[in-house]
Motif scaffolding. Structure first.
Motif, short mmCIF file in Angstrom:
data_model
loop_
_atom_site.label_atom_id
_atom_site.label_comp_id
_atom_site.label_asym_id
_atom_site.label_seq_id
_atom_site.Cartn_x
_atom_site.Cartn_y
_atom_site.Cartn_z
N LEU A 62 67.57 53.44 18.08
CA LEU A 62 66.73 52.64 18.97
C LEU A 62 65.38 52.32 18.36
O LEU A 62 64.66 51.46 18.85
CB LEU A 62 66.54 53.38 20.31
N GLY A 63 65.02 53.01 17.27
CA GLY A 63 63.81 52.68 16.51
C GLY A 63 62.51 53.01 17.20
O GLY A 63 61.47 52.46 16.83
N LEU A 64 62.52 53.92 18.14
CA LEU A 64 61.29 54.27 18.84
C LEU A 64 60.57 55.47 18.23
O LEU A 64 59.43 55.76 18.58
CB LEU A 64 61.58 54.54 20.33
N LEU A 65 61.25 56.18 17.33
CA LEU A 65 60.63 57.26 16.56
C LEU A 65 60.91 57.02 15.08
O LEU A 65 62.00 56.56 14.71
CB LEU A 65 61.17 58.63 16.98
N ASP A 66 59.93 57.35 14.23
CA ASP A 66 60.05 57.11 12.79
C ASP A 66 60.78 58.28 12.13
O ASP A 66 60.21 59.05 11.35
CB ASP A 66 58.66 56.92 12.18
N VAL A 67 62.07 58.43 12.47
CA VAL A 67 62.92 59.48 11.90
C VAL A 67 64.31 58.90 11.67
O VAL A 67 64.67 57.86 12.24
CB VAL A 67 63.01 60.72 12.81
N GLU A 112 54.70 64.22 10.15
CA GLU A 112 53.29 63.98 10.51
C GLU A 112 52.98 64.33 11.96
O GLU A 112 51.86 64.74 12.27
CB GLU A 112 52.96 62.50 10.25
N ARG A 113 53.98 64.18 12.84
CA ARG A 113 53.73 64.45 14.26
C ARG A 113 54.91 65.21 14.88
O ARG A 113 55.63 64.69 15.72
CB ARG A 113 53.51 63.13 15.02
N VAL A 133 57.08 63.06 17.56
CA VAL A 133 56.34 62.41 18.65
C VAL A 133 55.77 61.10 18.11
O VAL A 133 55.34 61.02 16.95
CB VAL A 133 55.20 63.31 19.18
N SER A 134 55.76 60.06 18.92
CA SER A 134 55.18 58.78 18.51
C SER A 134 53.67 58.90 18.38
O SER A 134 53.05 59.84 18.89
CB SER A 134 55.53 57.69 19.53
N ALA A 135 53.07 57.94 17.71
CA ALA A 135 51.62 57.98 17.46
C ALA A 135 50.82 58.01 18.75
O ALA A 135 49.76 58.64 18.82
CB ALA A 135 51.21 56.78 16.60
N ASP A 136 51.31 57.34 19.79
CA ASP A 136 50.56 57.33 21.05
C ASP A 136 50.95 58.49 21.97
O ASP A 136 50.41 58.63 23.08
CB ASP A 136 50.74 56.00 21.79
N THR A 158 63.34 66.14 20.56
CA THR A 158 63.44 67.53 20.15
C THR A 158 64.89 67.99 20.14
O THR A 158 65.71 67.46 20.89
CB THR A 158 62.62 68.45 21.09
N TYR A 159 65.18 68.98 19.31
CA TYR A 159 66.49 69.61 19.32
C TYR A 159 66.53 70.82 20.27
O TYR A 159 67.58 71.45 20.40
CB TYR A 159 66.87 70.07 17.91
N VAL A 160 65.44 71.15 20.89
CA VAL A 160 65.37 72.35 21.73
C VAL A 160 65.95 72.05 23.11
O VAL A 160 65.46 71.19 23.84
CB VAL A 160 63.93 72.86 21.86
#
Length: 489
Positions: free
Chosen positions: A361-366, A407-408, A422-425, A431-433
């Motif tokens: 979905l491209g909402l996190l940089d992973v 980084e986050r 986590v996103s920059a904002d 999480t895997y938890v």
């Protein structure tokens, strides 16, 4: 052994309540289910996995869960195939017909685990699977009568009056069973009765006369059972029609959860659903994610890639982007976390043909790479940057990394590892938890971020309180002394 006339007649909760009842009498009680099929699993202390229902039953008995309480766990990945977990470890995948050929050697593991528990217990309460009368599956059975004969365990049969036809289901089971299987059954229980019990006295007598089995109890409906962790997806639907839940505005903050076909570990949601200031709306196919949602949770998945395709087919990716533009928050748990990233790669064919790669979905940089080794462990740590502590567990196949994770990170785990992203904002997190919201400290943190009131709910105390009341309820309506006498024969 508690067997049923069908699936979802209440076997799991009856065993849990009886575990608590007999444990309070001072007996060393152990729950056991030879074969379970569920994508809602729990991690044991030794790093294995078992069905969530057996973990709850172990808690009711006052003991830590063990892989030997559920030696065979099937985790469906498709309509015809499942992961096979034996004594806590995945040994492979099998299609339904292929699995029938595995059963003889799996029975050895089942009896081994049963023997281990027998050496440390005064009483073992065994839960069957599905229906006791599935004649087409009787050959090689390890879940019901096949196990009962192999282990020499007497059986009590349970029927559910709430779904209707309980007389026919119990008498019909007797008609279908051969004489040797029928002789294993020492009594019956009618579960989930509503209304005046005297009106069913003739029904209980009729069943006893037609089957030759004594009646051991008529158990009234116990509404709070729905607040205990459920074993399968039917347990999610405890609040009535989904459209009603979405439209409710009198219960404070709305949390939306898109329900995909292979949703897993959905008991992550239970503590939120017990919060008086929260409505958890399950978003089912063809329903949009409501614009009024403060938080959208993407839950775990047994087949992340297929569930991601389904997510897009429903148009939920568009709804999620609109939700984020409006200032809403998003949390991805395990498979949901993987979906939130840029890419999911499957080089080893864990979820389909080897070498597949799909856009996330491209909402996190992973980005995630699915790997054969499953991560199973209990974890503790703190979420970042606020430092709120938590206890939970990991249960996933895949390695996720990228700038968002380095980084986050979402959390700092004890032992030095980090987890999630986590996103920059700060409004999108993954999480895997698992089990975050069962920790009161974390749940209060999220409620504060969403502007929901702090109820002061002690979730773990609530679960134990309900188990105690369930035990009292069963003790009042089941002849438990007769159950003990049957087990001692």
């Amino acid at each position: 052994m508690v067997q049923g006339t069908g699936s979802n007649v209440g076997k799991s909760l009856l065993v849990a309540g009886l575990c608590r009842f007999f444990a309070r009498r001072g007996l060393r009680v152990r729950p056991f289910k030879p074969q379970n099929m569920s994508n809602n699993a729990a991690v044991t202390a030794d790093g294995g996995e078992i069905g969530r229902a057996q973990a709850l039953q172990a808690r009711a008995a006052g003991i830590p869960p063990s892989v030997h309480m559920n030696p065979v766990l099937l985790k469906p990945q498709s309509e015809v195939g499942a992961q096979v977990v034996v004594q806590g470890r995945m040994i492979g995948t099998a299609r339904a017909r292929e699995y029938q050929l595995w059963k003889p050697r799996l029975l050895e593991a089942v009896l081994d685990s049963f023997g281990r528990l027998s050496r440390e217990a005064d009483l073992i309460l065994v839960e069957g699977a599905g229906s006791a009368s599935e004649a087409n599956l009787r050959a090689g059975d390890i879940a019901n009568m096949g196990f009962a004969h192999a282990a020499g365990v007497p059986v009590v049969l349970v029927g559910d009056i709430d779904r209707g036809g309980v007389i026919a289901s119990l008498v019909g089971t007797r008609a279908v069973l051969d004489e040797t299987d029928a002789a294993m059954i020492r009594g019956f229980i009618v579960n989930r009765f509503r209304g005046d019990p005297t009106l069913f006295e003739d029904g209980m007598r009729f069943i006893a006369e037609r089957t030759g089995w004594p009646a051991l109890g008529l158990v009234p409906h116990f509404s709070d059972a729905a607040r205990l962790p459920a074993e399968d997806g039917l347990g999610l639907r405890r609040d009535g029609p989904r459209d009603e839940a979405v439209e409710r505005r009198d219960k404070g903050v709305l949390i939306a959860v898109p329900v995909t076909p292979r949703i897993a570990n959905f008991d992550d949601l239970d503590p939120l659903r017990d919060e008086p200031g929260v409505t958890v709306a399950l978003i089912e196919p063809s329903m949009p994610i409501p614009a009024s949602a403060a938080l959208v949770i993407l839950p775990g998945s047994k087949s992340t890639i297929e569930d991601l395709h389904f997510f897009r087919e429903q148009g939920w990716d568009i709804d999620l982007a609109a939700h984020y533009r409006r200032g809403g928050r998003v949390l991805g748990l395990c498979g949901g976390y993987q979906m939130l990233g840029r890419l999911i790669e499957d080089p080893h064919g864990i979820e389909g043909p080897p070498g597949r790669a799909v856009q996330g979905l491209g909402l996190l940089d992973v980005a995630t790479t699915l790997m054969p080794e499953k991560q199973l462990r209990h974890v503790t740590g703190t979420t970042m940057p606020d430092g709120t502590p938590f206890c939970g567990y990991e249960m996933h196949i895949g390695v996720t990394d990228g700038a968002g994770a380095t980084e986050r990170p979402f959390a700092q785990l004890c032992g030095g590892r980090t987890d999630g992203a986590v996103s920059a904002d700060g409004r999108i997190a993954g999480t895997y938890v698992h089990g975050l919201f069962a920790d009161d400290r974390q749940r209060m943190r999220w409620l504060e971020m969403l502007g929901a009131p702090n109820s002061g709910l002690d979730y773990q105390a609530l679960v134990d309180e309900i188990l105690d009341r369930l035990a009292d309820h069963l003790g009042a309506h089941i002849d438990c002394d007769q159950l003990l006498a049957i087990s001692a024969r």
